[in-house]
Design an enzyme around this catalytic site. Structure first.
Site, PDB file in Angstrom:
ATOM      1  N   ASP A 138      -8.441   3.075  -3.320  1.00 37.59           N
ATOM      2  CA  ASP A 138      -7.436   2.210  -2.701  1.00 37.59           C
ATOM      3  C   ASP A 138      -7.011   1.164  -3.723  1.00 37.59           C
ATOM      4  O   ASP A 138      -7.813   0.326  -4.136  1.00 37.59           O
ATOM      5  CB  ASP A 138      -8.040   1.534  -1.464  1.00 37.59           C
ATOM      6  N   CYS A 177       0.804  -1.227   0.000  1.00 38.29           N
ATOM      7  CA  CYS A 177       0.000   0.000   0.000  1.00 38.29           C
ATOM      8  C   CYS A 177       0.836   1.275   0.000  1.00 38.29           C
ATOM      9  O   CYS A 177       0.498   2.238  -0.694  1.00 38.29           O
ATOM     10  CB  CYS A 177      -0.979   0.008   1.172  1.00 38.29           C
ATOM     11  N   HIS A 185      -1.891   1.212   7.058  1.00 39.54           N
ATOM     12  CA  HIS A 185      -2.440   1.151   5.706  1.00 39.54           C
ATOM     13  C   HIS A 185      -2.603   2.557   5.136  1.00 39.54           C
ATOM     14  O   HIS A 185      -3.177   3.428   5.778  1.00 39.54           O
ATOM     15  CB  HIS A 185      -3.787   0.434   5.685  1.00 39.54           C
TER      16      HIS A 185
END
Length: 279
Positions: free
Chosen positions: A127, A73, A112
């Protein structure tokens, strides 16, 4: 947080199927999220080898655009944020607490990275870096309604100043991560990434994983276990018995240019030995 300018925006857009820069619209955002998750794989080869994971923009462009790699991420969403800025989107970084697989109210670290995008005055979460359960469409933030994607349905529930993202998997709602709207600076991302890459308790350290989406399917690799999840049909599970098999899956199924490092083959051999002992 303002990302530095992309140096290889034309190559980035070409990898995503664009000959020219698209306009900063909601339809463009939808296409970008879907194409990104199909093109750039989630992968943890660096942390598997206990190697550094730099998240400055030059390193990310080199790794993802030139070296044929993927990332997690802090790499995928950071580079994606820079692309959104380049295209003229109103976007900024947020961080979240992953609770997938545990209690939804667990207090986990902010590990995250996710992107908040405002389009025509409406807020969306984008995302492209949440591994095997990455949402394949932007999700509107100001509604608790179920939202469809090319894959599973998702919903975002407000919890005071925070939000909980959940996905419906095999008829059951499962919590993914919590996040809030606290502004994040580059140093915040560097600290979170340092934890994920180096902390002994990080679930990525010493662990080989990969994930990629496709039309109606998701592919995941967990150690030597390769799985194809197809919508509406039972998942296909494959146990890989050799280093060459793992390398072939990374290359052919995830599109990763596997580094020709002796250390990587040795780490994979040790992984297979552990799996055989545990069987």
């Amino acid at each position: 947080m303002t990302s530095p300018s992309l140096k290889d925006s034309a190559l980035y857009l070409e990898r995503l199927g664009y000959a020219a820069a698209p306009p900063p619209t909601l339809e463009t955002l939808r296409q970008l999220v879907q194409r990104h998750t199909q093109t750039f794989s989630f992968e943890t080869i660096n942390t598997f080898l206990h190697l550094p994971v730099p998240v400055d923009l030059s390193s990310l462009e080199r790794k993802l655009l030139h070296d044929g790699r993927g990332g997690y991420c802090y790499e995928l969403n950071h580079l994606f944020l820079a692309l959104l800025h380049h295209l003229g989107f109103d976007a900024r970084a947020l961080t979240g607490r992953v609770v997938m697989g545990g209690p939804e109210d667990a207090i986990t670290a902010r590990t995250h990275l996710v992107v908040l995008v405002t389009v025509d005055g409406a807020p969306y979460i984008a995302d492209v870096g949440f591994g095997g359960m990455v949402p394949t469409a932007p999700l509107r933030l100001d509604t608790e309604a179920v939202q469809s994607t090319p894959h599973e349905p998702y919903r975002i529930i407000r919890q005071g100043e925070a939000f909980l993202l959940s996905a419906e998997v095999t008829g059951e709602w499962r919590a993914m991560y919590r996040f809030d709207l606290q502004p994040q600076e580059l140093v915040d991302l560097e600290v979170g990434n340092w934890y994920v890459a180096t902390h002994p308790d990080s679930s990525f350290r010493g662990r080989l994983t990969a994930a990629r989406t496709g039309a109606g399917l998701r592919k995941t690799l967990q150690g030597n276990r390769f799985t194809v999840h197809r919508l509406g049909t039972p998942s296909e599970h494959h146990s890989l018995s050799s280093v060459d098999d793992i390398v072939a899956v990374l290359r052919n199924e995830f599109g990763i240019r596997v580094p020709a490092q002796p250390e990587l083959r040795l780490a994979m051999e040790r992984l297979l030995e552990r799996e055989q002992q545990a069987a």
